[in-house]
Design an enzyme around this catalytic site. Structure first.
Site, PDB file in Angstrom:
ATOM      1  N   HIS A 182      -0.849  -4.326  -9.006  1.00 44.12           N
ATOM      2  CA  HIS A 182      -2.193  -3.791  -9.252  1.00 44.12           C
ATOM      3  C   HIS A 182      -2.653  -2.729  -8.264  1.00 44.12           C
ATOM      4  CE1 HIS A 182      -4.997  -5.864  -6.317  1.00 44.12           C
ATOM      5  NE2 HIS A 182      -3.878  -6.517  -6.090  1.00 44.12           N
ATOM      6  N   CYS A 230     -10.372  -8.400   0.560  1.00 47.94           N
ATOM      7  CA  CYS A 230      -9.984  -9.804   0.687  1.00 47.94           C
ATOM      8  C   CYS A 230     -10.890 -10.552   1.652  1.00 47.94           C
ATOM      9  CB  CYS A 230      -8.552  -9.895   1.167  1.00 47.94           C
ATOM     10  SG  CYS A 230      -7.492  -8.795   0.249  1.00 47.94           S
ATOM     11  N   GLN A 243       0.804  -1.224   0.000  1.00 42.28           N
ATOM     12  CA  GLN A 243       0.000   0.000   0.000  1.00 42.28           C
ATOM     13  C   GLN A 243       0.836   1.273   0.000  1.00 42.28           C
ATOM     14  OE1 GLN A 243      -3.183   0.338  -0.438  1.00 42.28           O
ATOM     15  NE2 GLN A 243      -3.970  -1.708  -0.092  1.00 42.28           N
ATOM     16  N   SER A 262       3.383  -5.049  -5.054  1.00 48.47           N
ATOM     17  CA  SER A 262       2.304  -5.508  -5.925  1.00 48.47           C
ATOM     18  C   SER A 262       2.275  -4.651  -7.180  1.00 48.47           C
ATOM     19  CB  SER A 262       0.977  -5.382  -5.167  1.00 48.47           C
ATOM     20  OG  SER A 262      -0.097  -5.573  -6.049  1.00 48.47           O
TER      21      SER A 262
END
Length: 404
Positions: free
Chosen positions: A205, A328, A183, A203
């Site tokens: 995406h 999630c 993040q 990450s």
């Protein structure tokens, strides 16, 4: 302005058009489609070169050597590889791991699996604002502690942990330090040449790149060793086998290149929008900010609206794509485990909404969101007998409800 408005950038981001356009050049016969491990012809060489460029772009954003970047299928795999890989390699030194109750499930569930395999894990409770008490962290470090895993920015409340100091603490004791930076990358400056971090997960995406691609930083000096979790052709210097998905790697590399160029201006813009959103909501009665703005990421705002059911609020806000808890775990109706760990009661945890803003969020959208939330809260509270009792001065927490 198009409806619905997307304000769930912490769950995923749309690919930047520049990223999508670049990826298209690595798929078909007309493009660069080769296998980067094919060393005998130019199709392979060109693919390998594209991977090298992307690896450099990622390394430049985070201040590492490109050889320290290992591609994975995403941050979940990177977390698994880091924690299991380090635990398995260093288990002769000890079997104690430290993490925090508010980590992402990819870290928590990996630690739970290691507990089943005989490791001992200490799950720290953060302070009410989400920050880890560094003295408490020092107190739980032991001679047999081999790994500490703490995320940089929390995905639900946006709180920024002091990974610089935690890194120094771990380093002084010879403990491996893993950071989940999913993040934070592209939103906060990260310089791994200065930070005492051994392993860091990334990450694609969450930063306007494609899904299905991530990376793990593995420090070379002093060298950190991990045991591979995926076996095969020995790709990625033996740490992660599997043919490299060139189009996804190129997409991630381009996303990181754009982030490096635009980060300084984008972060200021996001912070202004986030503060505008909070200023438009903070005078609603019984509204609570989860986390702390001054120690928070510039794009995340997590707010609880007392006496409103989170699920009904999300339904009322159908023109706003927001979340309660993280994507999630949003399939379950359990209140957010992150907010529970901060000490919120079930009611407040249930009535929380996470707004996360991003590259394509406009001022007009923020103002629309403020207006819609204020109207929806008012309407839902009018329907709530609990709100009526609260307005009459009844302390609802003292009521004993009869079972039936």
């Amino acid at each position: 302005m198009k409806l619905p408005i997307y304000m769930d950038y912490s769950a995923t981001t749309p690919a930047d058009p520049r990223v999508a356009e670049k990826m298209m050049q690595y798929l078909t016969l007309d493009g660069t489609f080769g296998n980067p491990a094919s060393r005998s012809h130019r199709f392979g060489w060109q693919a390998e070169e594209a991977v090298d460029v992307a690896r450099n772009n990622i390394a430049e954003l985070v201040g590492s050597d490109p050889r320290e970047i290992v591609f994975t299928s995403g941050a979940t795999e990177a977390d698994n590889l880091a924690i299991k890989g380090a635990a398995n390699f260093y288990q002769k030194k000890g079997k104690h791991i430290i993490t925090c109750k508010t980590e992402h499930k990819a870290v928590l569930d990996t630690c739970r699996q290691l507990e089943r395999e005989g490791f001992e894990v200490t799950y720290m409770t953060p302070q009410p604002n989400g920050l880890i008490d560094l003295n408490a962290l020092e107190a739980v470090m032991r001679d047999d502690t081999i790994l500490v895993s703490i995320m940089h920015v929390n995905n639900e409340i946006g709180i920024i942990q002091d990974i610089e100091t935690i890194g120094e603490m771990c380093h002084a004791r010879g403990i491996i330090f893993h950071v989940d930076a999913t993040q934070s990358v592209g939103k906060l400056p990260i310089d791994l040449s200065k930070l005492k971090v051994d392993l860091m997960s990334f990450s694609g995406h969450k930063i306007y790149g494609p899904k299905g691609i991530g990376a793990l930083y593995v420090r070379r000096k002093p060298r950190v060793r991990i045991e591979a979790q995926m076996h095969g052709g020995g790709h990625e210097r033996g740490m992660r086998s599997g043919t490299l998905p060139v189009h996804q790697i190129v997409g991630m590399g381009e996303a990181y290149r754009i982030a490096k160029e635009e980060m300084s201006t984008e972060v200021l813009r996001l912070r202004v929008l986030r503060d505008r959103l909070w200023n438009g909501l903070k005078d609603i009665e019984e509204v609570y900010l989860n986390g702390a703005l001054e120690q928070g990421a510039p794009n995340i705002l997590n707010v609880s609206f007392n006496f409103v059911e989170g699920e009904s609020l999300i339904m009322a806000l159908k023109d706003l794509a927001v979340s309660s808890g993280s994507a999630c775990t949003s399939a379950s109706l359990e209140p957010s485990y992150v907010l529970r760990a901060l000490g919120l009661n079930d009611e407040l945890a249930h009535s929380s909404i996470r707004f996360s803003l991003g590259r394509f969020t406009t001022e007009e959208e923020v103002d629309y969101a403020i207006d819609l939330v204020r109207k929806s809260i008012g309407r839902l509270r009018e329907l709530s007998p609990l709100w009526e009792m609260h307005k009459q001065g009844v302390d609802i927490s003292t009521i004993e409800w009869s079972a039936h």
